[in-house]
Design an enzyme around this catalytic site. Sequence first.
Site, short mmCIF file in Angstrom:
data_model
loop_
_atom_site.label_atom_id
_atom_site.label_comp_id
_atom_site.label_asym_id
_atom_site.label_seq_id
_atom_site.Cartn_x
_atom_site.Cartn_y
_atom_site.Cartn_z
N LYS A 130 5.67 8.88 8.46
CA LYS A 130 5.53 8.49 9.92
C LYS A 130 6.40 8.97 10.92
O LYS A 130 6.18 10.27 11.19
CB LYS A 130 4.97 6.97 9.30
CG LYS A 130 4.28 6.63 9.04
CD LYS A 130 4.21 4.98 9.03
CE LYS A 130 2.74 4.33 7.94
NZ LYS A 130 1.57 4.72 8.44
N TYR A 182 0.98 -1.45 0.04
CA TYR A 182 -0.06 0.46 -0.21
C TYR A 182 0.91 1.14 -0.24
O TYR A 182 1.88 1.30 0.51
CB TYR A 182 -0.65 -0.15 1.35
CG TYR A 182 -1.68 1.06 1.60
CD1 TYR A 182 -3.29 1.86 0.66
CD2 TYR A 182 -1.56 2.18 2.63
CE1 TYR A 182 -3.91 2.58 1.44
CE2 TYR A 182 -2.10 3.59 2.21
CZ TYR A 182 -3.76 3.37 1.65
OH TYR A 182 -4.33 3.92 2.08
N ASP A 231 9.21 3.30 -0.38
CA ASP A 231 8.48 3.02 0.37
C ASP A 231 8.85 2.96 1.21
O ASP A 231 8.56 2.31 1.72
CB ASP A 231 6.60 2.85 -0.42
CG ASP A 231 6.42 3.82 0.66
OD1 ASP A 231 6.27 4.11 1.28
OD2 ASP A 231 5.23 3.75 0.61
N1 HOZ Z 1 -2.66 2.70 6.21
C1 HOZ Z 1 -3.05 3.44 7.38
C2 HOZ Z 1 -2.11 2.09 7.90
N2 HOZ Z 1 -1.41 1.56 7.23
C3 HOZ Z 1 -3.50 3.43 8.07
C4 HOZ Z 1 -3.61 5.11 8.52
C5 HOZ Z 1 -5.17 5.56 9.69
O1 HOZ Z 1 -6.21 4.44 9.55
O2 HOZ Z 1 -4.68 6.25 10.62
#
Ligand code: HOZ
Length: 425
Positions: free
Chosen positions: A264, A141, A236
């Site tokens: 992050k 992702y 990534d």
């Molecule tokens: N896509 C984020 C973790 N892989 C989720 C982020 C969130 O829901 O804060």
Amino acid sequence: MNSSDWFKRACESIPGGVNSPVRAFRAVGGEPFFVARGEGCRLYDVDRKEYIDYVLSWGPLILGHSHPAVVKAVTEAAMAGTSFGAPTPLEVELAELVRKFFPSMEMLRFVNSGTEATMTAVRIARGFTGRDMILKFEGCYHGHGDSFLVKAGSGVATLGLPNSPGVPEELSKLTLTAPFNDLESVETIFRAHGGRIAAVIVEPVVGNGGFIAPLPEFLPGLRRLTGENEALLIFDEVMTGFRVARGGAQDRFDVIPDLTTLGKVIGGGLPVGAYGGRREIMEQVAPLGPIYQAGTLSGNPLAMAAGLAQLRTLEDTRPFDELERRTRRLVDGLLEIVRDGGHPATGDCLGSMWGIFFAEHPVRSFADAQATDVGFFRDFFHACLDRGVFFAPSPFEAGFLSTAHEEGDIDATLARAGDAIQAIS
Ligand code: HOZ
């Protein structure tokens, strides 16, 4: 009002009651709790329930919640003004510090999220190579940009969406996919489309399909194949950055990509992303070159201050080996507890990023992850949550550890997880 009241109220104004889909607990059932505050490795909800937190805002909080250095930096920055739309010294200092951790990022630019960083990295790859296709991996992702919502992990996998309406088919067709850890498939795809592939983008250690480590030959193989085919390699490292090693996966596996995306940890819990890489590529970005990317809040002083405070603390304290030792203890302890309870389990960690699956088979691809016992995951998740341990509410997400998780917190987690397993066995 308790969490349940807040959730009902939230659902009236916000789709699914949440501002990011995985938070809605759809993969595990039930309702999300609403957070009142966080401190160290603990979260407290509006019902005053306490949780040992292994989500850590999905990765950014490597020093734990409300770290004093980060809080102080953000407070001081806010007193000086929240946004200027003009450069500040903080941006330069953070860029220089990020380059110390990631020397392959000879130039970089800050944006506001990992999604923005990956979207821009792909635009740059297309602009630099003059090609239109990209190759990504199943279950990886890279944020919610149009090009990435093809066989994606994280919330897309959690909700079982093959792709998203709203993304034009013409665009989806430009995104090729291969199974993670499968170099042969990558070779086949390059043979068929080599001249059109601008970049291969990969989570070098998958976090968004659950935690999946690369096989030893995989990342070097991607480096070789992209080089041979004159495509760019994009790591990534939004999740893996500062997590799997001080300098991310590229440091740990000694495979140097052309472009890197971060997010992050570099924001200390505030919204930040970054993309960067080889100077000749980054010099194509406006105003130096013709590839356009911009943002009113990019390099925002609060976010820069939080990131600087967090990275400076990491640089001063170098907690990486100790973090990995504690994370290993947690993962090994959980695996033992689950297996002793008569259930199959497999799992691993690299640095402070980790995951377990309920399965006999090793998990090397997203298909392997999907073949694990997600029903048992659900039961385990809730039994742990009831006992005050917060794991990610989806089998297709990694867990994290912070420097605020002390030995006693891991002991408490293992004791509660043992209790949870007994209760659901
Ligand atoms: N896509 C984020 C973790 N892989 C989720 C982020 C969130 O829901 O804060």
